[in-house]
Scaffold this active site. Structure first.
Site, mmCIF file in Angstrom:
data_model
loop_
_atom_site.group_PDB
_atom_site.id
_atom_site.type_symbol
_atom_site.label_atom_id
_atom_site.label_comp_id
_atom_site.label_asym_id
_atom_site.label_seq_id
_atom_site.Cartn_x
_atom_site.Cartn_y
_atom_site.Cartn_z
ATOM 1 N NE ARG A 117 -26.073 -7.265 -10.858
ATOM 2 C CZ ARG A 117 -27.225 -6.604 -10.780
ATOM 3 N NH1 ARG A 117 -27.491 -5.660 -11.662
ATOM 4 N NH2 ARG A 117 -28.074 -6.884 -9.839
ATOM 5 C CE LYS A 139 -3.622 -12.403 -8.013
ATOM 6 N NZ LYS A 139 -2.980 -13.482 -7.249
ATOM 7 C CD GLU A 181 6.575 -8.888 -5.743
ATOM 8 O OE1 GLU A 181 6.695 -9.907 -6.458
ATOM 9 O OE2 GLU A 181 5.820 -8.852 -4.740
ATOM 10 C CE LYS A 223 0.815 -10.436 -12.431
ATOM 11 N NZ LYS A 223 0.541 -9.913 -11.121
ATOM 12 C CD GLU A 233 -3.214 -17.221 -8.242
ATOM 13 O OE1 GLU A 233 -3.511 -17.702 -7.163
ATOM 14 O OE2 GLU A 233 -3.058 -16.025 -8.464
ATOM 15 N NE ARG A 237 -2.082 -14.368 -11.831
ATOM 16 C CZ ARG A 237 -2.876 -13.348 -12.121
ATOM 17 N NH1 ARG A 237 -3.869 -13.501 -12.950
ATOM 18 N NH2 ARG A 237 -2.680 -12.168 -11.593
ATOM 19 C CG ASN A 241 2.639 -17.801 -4.124
ATOM 20 O OD1 ASN A 241 2.409 -16.627 -3.826
ATOM 21 N ND2 ASN A 241 2.440 -18.807 -3.291
ATOM 22 C CG HIS A 244 4.843 -14.016 -3.103
ATOM 23 N ND1 HIS A 244 5.908 -13.838 -3.951
ATOM 24 C CD2 HIS A 244 4.141 -12.844 -3.132
ATOM 25 C CE1 HIS A 244 5.835 -12.616 -4.491
ATOM 26 N NE2 HIS A 244 4.777 -12.000 -4.009
ATOM 27 C CG HIS A 248 2.029 -14.199 1.392
ATOM 28 N ND1 HIS A 248 1.523 -14.945 0.345
ATOM 29 C CD2 HIS A 248 2.091 -12.930 0.937
ATOM 30 C CE1 HIS A 248 1.277 -14.152 -0.691
ATOM 31 N NE2 HIS A 248 1.624 -12.921 -0.345
ATOM 32 C CG HIS A 261 4.017 -7.630 -0.898
ATOM 33 N ND1 HIS A 261 3.524 -8.797 -0.384
ATOM 34 C CD2 HIS A 261 4.276 -7.870 -2.211
ATOM 35 C CE1 HIS A 261 3.466 -9.713 -1.347
ATOM 36 N NE2 HIS A 261 3.917 -9.167 -2.458
HETATM 37 N N1 LIG Z 1 -3.357 -7.561 -7.530
HETATM 38 C C1 LIG Z 1 -2.183 -8.133 -7.620
HETATM 39 O O1 LIG Z 1 -1.931 -8.957 -8.494
HETATM 40 C C2 LIG Z 1 -1.118 -7.743 -6.632
HETATM 41 C C3 LIG Z 1 0.196 -8.188 -6.806
HETATM 42 C C4 LIG Z 1 1.170 -7.767 -5.902
HETATM 43 C C5 LIG Z 1 0.838 -6.925 -4.847
HETATM 44 N N2 LIG Z 1 -0.460 -6.514 -4.688
HETATM 45 C C6 LIG Z 1 -0.835 -5.613 -3.592
HETATM 46 O O2 LIG Z 1 -0.170 -4.360 -3.780
HETATM 47 C C7 LIG Z 1 -0.042 -3.721 -2.515
HETATM 48 C C8 LIG Z 1 1.337 -3.127 -2.401
HETATM 49 O O3 LIG Z 1 1.527 -2.219 -3.444
HETATM 50 P P1 LIG Z 1 2.590 -1.015 -3.340
HETATM 51 O O4 LIG Z 1 3.892 -1.540 -2.872
HETATM 52 O O5 LIG Z 1 2.515 -0.267 -4.611
HETATM 53 O O6 LIG Z 1 2.024 -0.201 -2.080
HETATM 54 P P2 LIG Z 1 1.169 1.153 -1.965
HETATM 55 O O7 LIG Z 1 0.144 1.275 -2.985
HETATM 56 O O8 LIG Z 1 0.749 1.237 -0.532
HETATM 57 O O9 LIG Z 1 2.273 2.268 -2.222
HETATM 58 C C9 LIG Z 1 3.374 2.355 -1.336
HETATM 59 C C10 LIG Z 1 3.550 3.784 -0.835
HETATM 60 O O10 LIG Z 1 4.035 4.581 -1.897
HETATM 61 C C11 LIG Z 1 3.287 5.789 -1.994
HETATM 62 N N3 LIG Z 1 3.351 6.170 -3.415
HETATM 63 C C12 LIG Z 1 2.727 5.593 -4.461
HETATM 64 N N4 LIG Z 1 3.145 6.132 -5.615
HETATM 65 C C13 LIG Z 1 4.040 7.086 -5.291
HETATM 66 C C14 LIG Z 1 4.847 7.983 -6.042
HETATM 67 N N5 LIG Z 1 4.853 7.957 -7.378
HETATM 68 N N6 LIG Z 1 5.652 8.829 -5.382
HETATM 69 C C15 LIG Z 1 5.709 8.830 -4.019
HETATM 70 N N7 LIG Z 1 4.995 7.991 -3.252
HETATM 71 C C16 LIG Z 1 4.173 7.127 -3.877
HETATM 72 C C17 LIG Z 1 1.919 5.434 -1.461
HETATM 73 O O11 LIG Z 1 1.280 6.570 -0.957
HETATM 74 C C18 LIG Z 1 2.269 4.462 -0.345
HETATM 75 O O12 LIG Z 1 2.577 5.175 0.845
HETATM 76 C C19 LIG Z 1 -0.341 -4.766 -1.466
HETATM 77 O O13 LIG Z 1 -1.595 -4.498 -0.902
HETATM 78 C C20 LIG Z 1 -0.375 -6.079 -2.231
HETATM 79 O O14 LIG Z 1 -1.255 -7.016 -1.670
HETATM 80 C C21 LIG Z 1 -1.435 -6.889 -5.563
HETATM 81 ZN ZN LIG Z 2 4.240 -9.990 -4.397
#
Ligand SMILES: NC(=O)c1ccc[n+]([C@@H]2O[C@H](COP(=O)([O-])OP(=O)(O)OC[C@H]3O[C@@H](n4cnc5c(N)ncnc54)[C@H](O)[C@@H]3O)[C@@H](O)[C@H]2O)c1
Ligand SMILES: [Zn+2]
Length: 375
Positions: A117, A139, A181, A223, A233, A237, A241, A244, A248, A261
């Site tokens: 929990r 989130k 972003e 942010k 949101e 918030r 988007n 997006h 999306h 993304h």
């Molecule tokens: N929670 C939220 O508010 C929120 C907001 C935006 C996006 N997201 C989510 O985030 C995800 C995308 O995140 P991302 O773009 O970081 O993708 P990711 O975590 O998949 O990382 C992208 C790639 O970079 C590699 N990587 C990470 N750090 C590295 C480093 N320092 N050096 C070399 N390689 C590295 C990873 O292995 C991966 O292959 C999506 O799933 C999206 O839905 C969440």
């Molecule tokens: Zn985004």
């Protein structure tokens, strides 16, 4: 070191940005925890593990690996990681450190919020997207076959530690994905971030720590400002988007395989700027000539294009996009809540935009001349 404070309903926590940020883990007094676990990916750990352990002084922490990629955001991985924690004797006083990009942050945040929990977690984001966006706001979520991010919680970390040095090993494409972003944040914030980004964009490279530090702070502040006013949101918030809704739909239309993304957000920003223009926004103030200055729509387009090459959308039909638009999670009762930029620094939430207008915006974007080297 730059320090910001998230003051959300679910809990307050600091966001520390700068070289050496991981050292702040020492201030959490890990000795007060019964055990410490680090959730990461093998590739990231190979590069940065030693440095992270040295800086954070978490020498006795146990490391849990998950495969890299979006497919790790699954309920199966939530179960697997939770089981590893249980077998290793993790209890309510254990700490889970999330060392990776948005995938590790989202998966690990959900595990931390549900294991017994809720146990403490710290976000140590290693991608640009993670540092400016996903690690902040509490989130988290995993995906279902029916759609992205459908199972998740709001759960604040104890702290967010963003050291831009870690970005030096990112591939150019993954780095750029995070930059789109940042552009989104700049459109929301206007001065000084938009001009700052405009000025420093060419210097923003994975290994240029100084340039990154100059941008990260103001981008993260956008942010945090929004999250501090509306964590869940309810309303404000939604502005995060921006870009997006189209983004999306583009990801879904291409099976989440062709666009990262951030790249789909890049296209989403271009598309929403076209739609906003069609609705009469983002124009030059009356009496100004286009020789004197660019319109806000042109400035947005210019900034997005300058980030770098985007995979082509030539083969992604407007029909397909329009069909997928209402599936966006921000749709309420079938009504799409569009975030429309009125000008740089001001957006409004608009409903009731005819699908024909969205379809026209996408077609117009597909036909728009694009800088030759960028396609
Ligand atoms: N929670 C939220 O508010 C929120 C907001 C935006 C996006 N997201 C989510 O985030 C995800 C995308 O995140 P991302 O773009 O970081 O993708 P990711 O975590 O998949 O990382 C992208 C790639 O970079 C590699 N990587 C990470 N750090 C590295 C480093 N320092 N050096 C070399 N390689 C590295 C990873 O292995 C991966 O292959 C999506 O799933 C999206 O839905 C969440
Ligand atoms: Zn985004």
């Amino acid at each position: 070191m730059q320090c910001f404070q998230v003051t959300a309903e679910s809990g307050n926590y600091p966001v520390l940005i700068g070289h050496g940020a991981w050292r702040e883990l020492r201030s959490l007094n890990p000795q007060g925890y019964s055990s410490v676990f680090i959730l990461t990916e093998k590739g990231i750990w190979r590069h940065w593990g030693d440095r992270f352990l040295r800086d954070s002084a978490l020498r006795s922490a146990r490391v849990i690996f998950v495969p890299s990629g979006e497919k790790s955001k699954s309920l199966a991985q939530v179960e697997r990681v939770s089981s590893v924690l249980a077998r290793a004797g993790a209890d309510r006083k254990s700490l889970l450190v999330l060392f990776g990009g948005g995938v590790i942050g989202d998966l690990g945040g959900l595990v931390a919020s549900t294991y017994m929990r809720g146990i403490d977690c710290v976000q140590a984001p290693t991608t640009l997207l993670g540092q400016v966006d996903s690690s902040i706001g509490g989130k988290n979520a995993v995906n279902l076959p029916a759609g992205k991010n459908l199972v998740g919680t709001f759960y604040p970390p104890r702290m967010v530690l963003a050291d831009p040095t870690v970005l030096s090993s990112l591939s150019p494409r993954i780095f750029r994905s995070g930059l789109y972003e940042v552009v989104k944040h700049a459109i929301l914030a206007a001065q000084p971030l938009f001009d700052l980004l405009d000025h420093h964009l060419d210097a923003l490279q994975p290994g240029n720590r100084k340039a990154l530090e100059a941008i990260l702070g103001p981008a993260v502040e956008v942010k945090i400002d929004v999250v501090n006013q509306d964590e869940r949101e309810a309303n404000l918030r939604q502005v995060l988007n921006l870009g997006h809704t189209f983004g999306h739909a583009l990801e879904a239309a291409t099976g989440y395989r062709c666009f990262l993304h951030g790249e789909s957000v890049g296209w989403g920003l271009l598309a929403i700027a076209v739609l906003a223009e069609q609705l009469g926004y983002l124009k030059l103030p009356a009496g100004t000539t286009s020789k004197a200055r660019d319109s806000d729509a042109e400035r947005i387009r210019d900034l997005v294009w300058r980030v770098g090459p985007l995979p082509s959308i030539r083969d992604v039909s407007a029909r397909k996009i329009v069909k997928l638009l209402p599936r966006d999670k921000k749709t309420v009762g079938g009504e799409i809540h569009w975030v429309i930029p009125e000008r740089i620094g001001k957006v409004r939430i608009v409903t009731g935009i005819p699908m024909a207008a969205a379809e026209l915006a996408w077609r117009t974007l597909q036909q728009m001349p694009q800088p030759a080297s960028r396609i």
